[in-house]
Design a protein around this motif. Sequence first.
Motif, PDB file in Angstrom:
ATOM      1  N   GLN A 130     -49.835 -12.832  16.032  1.00 24.44           N
ATOM      2  CA  GLN A 130     -49.912 -14.108  16.739  1.00 24.44           C
ATOM      3  C   GLN A 130     -50.597 -13.914  18.079  1.00 24.44           C
ATOM      4  OE1 GLN A 130     -45.784 -15.684  16.784  1.00 24.44           O
ATOM      5  NE2 GLN A 130     -46.630 -17.385  15.600  1.00 24.44           N
ATOM      6  N   LEU A 131     -51.523 -14.795  18.371  1.00 21.86           N
ATOM      7  CA  LEU A 131     -52.131 -14.891  19.692  1.00 21.86           C
ATOM      8  C   LEU A 131     -51.868 -16.311  20.175  1.00 21.86           C
ATOM      9  CD1 LEU A 131     -55.603 -13.181  19.056  1.00 21.86           C
ATOM     10  CD2 LEU A 131     -53.532 -12.129  19.956  1.00 21.86           C
ATOM     11  N   VAL A 132     -51.110 -16.428  21.246  1.00 20.52           N
ATOM     12  CA  VAL A 132     -50.697 -17.742  21.726  1.00 20.52           C
ATOM     13  C   VAL A 132     -51.245 -17.969  23.120  1.00 20.52           C
ATOM     14  CG1 VAL A 132     -48.747 -19.249  22.211  1.00 20.52           C
ATOM     15  CG2 VAL A 132     -48.607 -17.595  20.326  1.00 20.52           C
ATOM     16  N   GLU A 133     -52.140 -18.957  23.206  1.00 21.34           N
ATOM     17  CA  GLU A 133     -52.754 -19.278  24.497  1.00 21.34           C
ATOM     18  C   GLU A 133     -51.937 -20.322  25.244  1.00 21.34           C
ATOM     19  OE1 GLU A 133     -56.444 -18.994  21.615  1.00 21.34           O
ATOM     20  OE2 GLU A 133     -54.463 -19.930  21.574  1.00 21.34           O
ATOM     21  N   SER A 134     -52.050 -20.285  26.559  1.00 25.15           N
ATOM     22  CA  SER A 134     -51.431 -21.302  27.398  1.00 25.15           C
ATOM     23  C   SER A 134     -52.236 -21.424  28.681  1.00 25.15           C
ATOM     24  CB  SER A 134     -49.978 -20.943  27.712  1.00 25.15           C
ATOM     25  OG  SER A 134     -49.904 -19.709  28.404  1.00 25.15           O
ATOM     26  N   GLY A 135     -52.013 -22.514  29.406  1.00 24.90           N
ATOM     27  CA  GLY A 135     -52.618 -22.665  30.712  1.00 24.90           C
ATOM     28  C   GLY A 135     -53.781 -23.628  30.802  1.00 24.90           C
ATOM     29  N   GLY A 136     -54.199 -24.193  29.681  1.00 25.61           N
ATOM     30  CA  GLY A 136     -55.285 -25.157  29.740  1.00 25.61           C
ATOM     31  C   GLY A 136     -54.847 -26.454  30.393  1.00 25.61           C
ATOM     32  N   GLY A 137     -55.814 -27.336  30.613  1.00 27.81           N
ATOM     33  CA  GLY A 137     -55.488 -28.620  31.204  1.00 27.81           C
ATOM     34  C   GLY A 137     -56.701 -29.305  31.776  1.00 27.81           C
TER      35      GLY A 137
ATOM     36  N   ALA B  37     -49.914 -11.741  22.937  1.00 28.48           N
ATOM     37  CA  ALA B  37     -50.184 -11.171  21.625  1.00 28.48           C
ATOM     38  C   ALA B  37     -48.945 -10.508  21.054  1.00 28.48           C
ATOM     39  CB  ALA B  37     -51.310 -10.146  21.718  1.00 28.48           C
ATOM     40  N   SER B  38     -48.769 -10.652  19.752  1.00 24.43           N
ATOM     41  CA  SER B  38     -47.706  -9.961  19.048  1.00 24.43           C
ATOM     42  C   SER B  38     -48.213  -9.556  17.673  1.00 24.43           C
ATOM     43  CB  SER B  38     -46.461 -10.839  18.926  1.00 24.43           C
ATOM     44  OG  SER B  38     -46.754 -12.027  18.236  1.00 24.43           O
ATOM     45  N   GLY B  39     -47.625  -8.501  17.124  1.00 22.75           N
ATOM     46  CA  GLY B  39     -48.000  -8.052  15.797  1.00 22.75           C
ATOM     47  C   GLY B  39     -49.211  -7.133  15.762  1.00 22.75           C
ATOM     48  N   ILE B  40     -49.736  -6.752  16.912  1.00 15.98           N
ATOM     49  CA  ILE B  40     -50.844  -5.799  16.978  1.00 15.98           C
ATOM     50  C   ILE B  40     -50.486  -4.690  17.965  1.00 15.98           C
ATOM     51  CG2 ILE B  40     -52.641  -7.474  16.404  1.00 15.98           C
ATOM     52  CD1 ILE B  40     -53.314  -7.640  19.397  1.00 15.98           C
ATOM     53  N   ILE B  41     -51.161  -3.562  17.815  1.00 13.16           N
ATOM     54  CA  ILE B  41     -51.012  -2.493  18.814  1.00 13.16           C
ATOM     55  C   ILE B  41     -51.967  -2.864  19.938  1.00 13.16           C
ATOM     56  CG2 ILE B  41     -51.122  -0.028  19.292  1.00 13.16           C
ATOM     57  CD1 ILE B  41     -50.729   0.446  16.300  1.00 13.16           C
ATOM     58  N   PHE B  42     -51.427  -3.494  20.945  1.00 15.54           N
ATOM     59  CA  PHE B  42     -52.252  -4.183  21.926  1.00 15.54           C
ATOM     60  C   PHE B  42     -53.257  -3.250  22.606  1.00 15.54           C
ATOM     61  CE2 PHE B  42     -53.123  -7.869  24.336  1.00 15.54           C
ATOM     62  CZ  PHE B  42     -53.336  -7.504  25.651  1.00 15.54           C
ATOM     63  N   ARG B  43     -52.829  -2.064  22.979  1.00 14.98           N
ATOM     64  CA  ARG B  43     -53.711  -1.177  23.743  1.00 14.98           C
ATOM     65  C   ARG B  43     -54.901  -0.695  22.930  1.00 14.98           C
ATOM     66  NH1 ARG B  43     -52.653   3.998  22.075  1.00 14.98           N
ATOM     67  NH2 ARG B  43     -50.672   4.282  20.950  1.00 14.98           N
ATOM     68  N   LEU B  44     -54.837  -0.808  21.601  1.00 17.96           N
ATOM     69  CA  LEU B  44     -55.941  -0.399  20.732  1.00 17.96           C
ATOM     70  C   LEU B  44     -56.876  -1.563  20.393  1.00 17.96           C
ATOM     71  CD1 LEU B  44     -54.203   2.044  18.210  1.00 17.96           C
ATOM     72  CD2 LEU B  44     -55.473   2.580  20.306  1.00 17.96           C
ATOM     73  N   ASN B  45     -56.624  -2.696  21.002  1.00 14.76           N
ATOM     74  CA  ASN B  45     -57.453  -3.866  20.749  1.00 14.76           C
ATOM     75  C   ASN B  45     -58.239  -4.268  21.990  1.00 14.76           C
ATOM     76  OD1 ASN B  45     -56.843  -5.557  18.002  1.00 14.76           O
ATOM     77  ND2 ASN B  45     -55.147  -4.200  18.575  1.00 14.76           N
ATOM     78  N   ASP B  46     -59.521  -4.480  21.798  1.00 14.97           N
ATOM     79  CA  ASP B  46     -60.311  -5.141  22.822  1.00 14.97           C
ATOM     80  C   ASP B  46     -59.954  -6.629  22.766  1.00 14.97           C
ATOM     81  OD1 ASP B  46     -63.281  -3.181  22.071  1.00 14.97           O
ATOM     82  OD2 ASP B  46     -61.503  -2.690  23.265  1.00 14.97           O
ATOM     83  N   MET B  47     -59.815  -7.231  23.919  1.00 15.01           N
ATOM     84  CA  MET B  47     -59.422  -8.636  23.985  1.00 15.01           C
ATOM     85  C   MET B  47     -60.552  -9.456  24.591  1.00 15.01           C
ATOM     86  SD  MET B  47     -56.452  -8.507  22.645  1.00 15.01           S
ATOM     87  CE  MET B  47     -55.949 -10.218  22.921  1.00 15.01           C
TER      88      MET B  47
ATOM     89  N   THR C  33     -61.008  -0.422  13.530  1.00 14.14           N
ATOM     90  CA  THR C  33     -61.255  -1.102  12.262  1.00 14.14           C
ATOM     91  C   THR C  33     -62.136  -2.341  12.413  1.00 14.14           C
ATOM     92  OG1 THR C  33     -59.328  -2.544  12.434  1.00 14.14           O
ATOM     93  CG2 THR C  33     -58.992  -0.340  11.484  1.00 14.14           C
ATOM     94  N   GLY C  34     -62.200  -2.891  13.623  1.00 15.03           N
ATOM     95  CA  GLY C  34     -62.954  -4.117  13.841  1.00 15.03           C
ATOM     96  C   GLY C  34     -62.216  -5.371  13.414  1.00 15.03           C
ATOM     97  N   ARG C  35     -61.025  -5.211  12.882  1.00 15.23           N
ATOM     98  CA  ARG C  35     -60.288  -6.394  12.437  1.00 15.23           C
ATOM     99  C   ARG C  35     -59.969  -7.268  13.642  1.00 15.23           C
ATOM    100  NH1 ARG C  35     -55.446  -6.480   7.963  1.00 15.23           N
ATOM    101  NH2 ARG C  35     -55.366  -8.747   7.738  1.00 15.23           N
ATOM    102  N   ASN C  36     -60.204  -8.547  13.473  1.00 18.71           N
ATOM    103  CA  ASN C  36     -59.974  -9.413  14.620  1.00 18.71           C
ATOM    104  C   ASN C  36     -59.168 -10.641  14.252  1.00 18.71           C
ATOM    105  OD1 ASN C  36     -62.182 -11.960  14.818  1.00 18.71           O
ATOM    106  ND2 ASN C  36     -62.721 -10.324  13.429  1.00 18.71           N
ATOM    107  N   TYR C  37     -58.509 -11.197  15.255  1.00 19.12           N
ATOM    108  CA  TYR C  37     -57.641 -12.352  15.118  1.00 19.12           C
ATOM    109  C   TYR C  37     -57.967 -13.362  16.226  1.00 19.12           C
ATOM    110  CZ  TYR C  37     -54.924  -9.290  12.063  1.00 19.12           C
ATOM    111  OH  TYR C  37     -54.529  -8.448  11.054  1.00 19.12           O
ATOM    112  N   TRP C  38     -57.605 -14.608  15.932  1.00 23.55           N
ATOM    113  CA  TRP C  38     -57.860 -15.697  16.870  1.00 23.55           C
ATOM    114  C   TRP C  38     -56.580 -16.454  17.186  1.00 23.55           C
ATOM    115  CZ3 TRP C  38     -62.676 -16.436  18.899  1.00 23.55           C
ATOM    116  CH2 TRP C  38     -63.743 -15.805  18.259  1.00 23.55           C
TER     117      TRP C  38
END
Length: 117
Positions: free
Chosen positions: A3-10, A24-34, A102-107
């Motif tokens: 899960q990637l949950v955004e907040s703060g728009g307006g 972010a949850s469910g990923i090894i965050f430090r191994l992911n480029d954001m 791996t290049g796997r990406n999520y939105w």
Amino acid sequence: QVQLVESGGGLVQTGGSLRLSCAASGIIFRLNDMAWYRQGPGKQRELVAQITGAGSTNYVDSVKGRFTISRDNTKNTVALQMNSLKPDDTAVYYCNSRHQWTGRNYWGQGTQVTVSS
């Protein structure tokens, strides 16, 4: 489950500031480029800013000097500080993760940013 949950728009006036956050949850965050992408009305989705696991950053030219991306690997969050906002910054902003190996990406689902003139 990732899960990637955004907040703060307006809604903000020209010249104003907003801070977007993505948890972010469910990923090894430090191994992911954001990254943060955006898609304005009638436009293609574009990369706005990205940050590697080690903290290296990159920005699209149109936001350099105005936006700052940062991450907290202890809290699994990435933020986008947006200053001096312009009407052209109006868009839905999306959080993206991409695994370094791996290049796997999520939105995320996106958060609306509207800058009034």
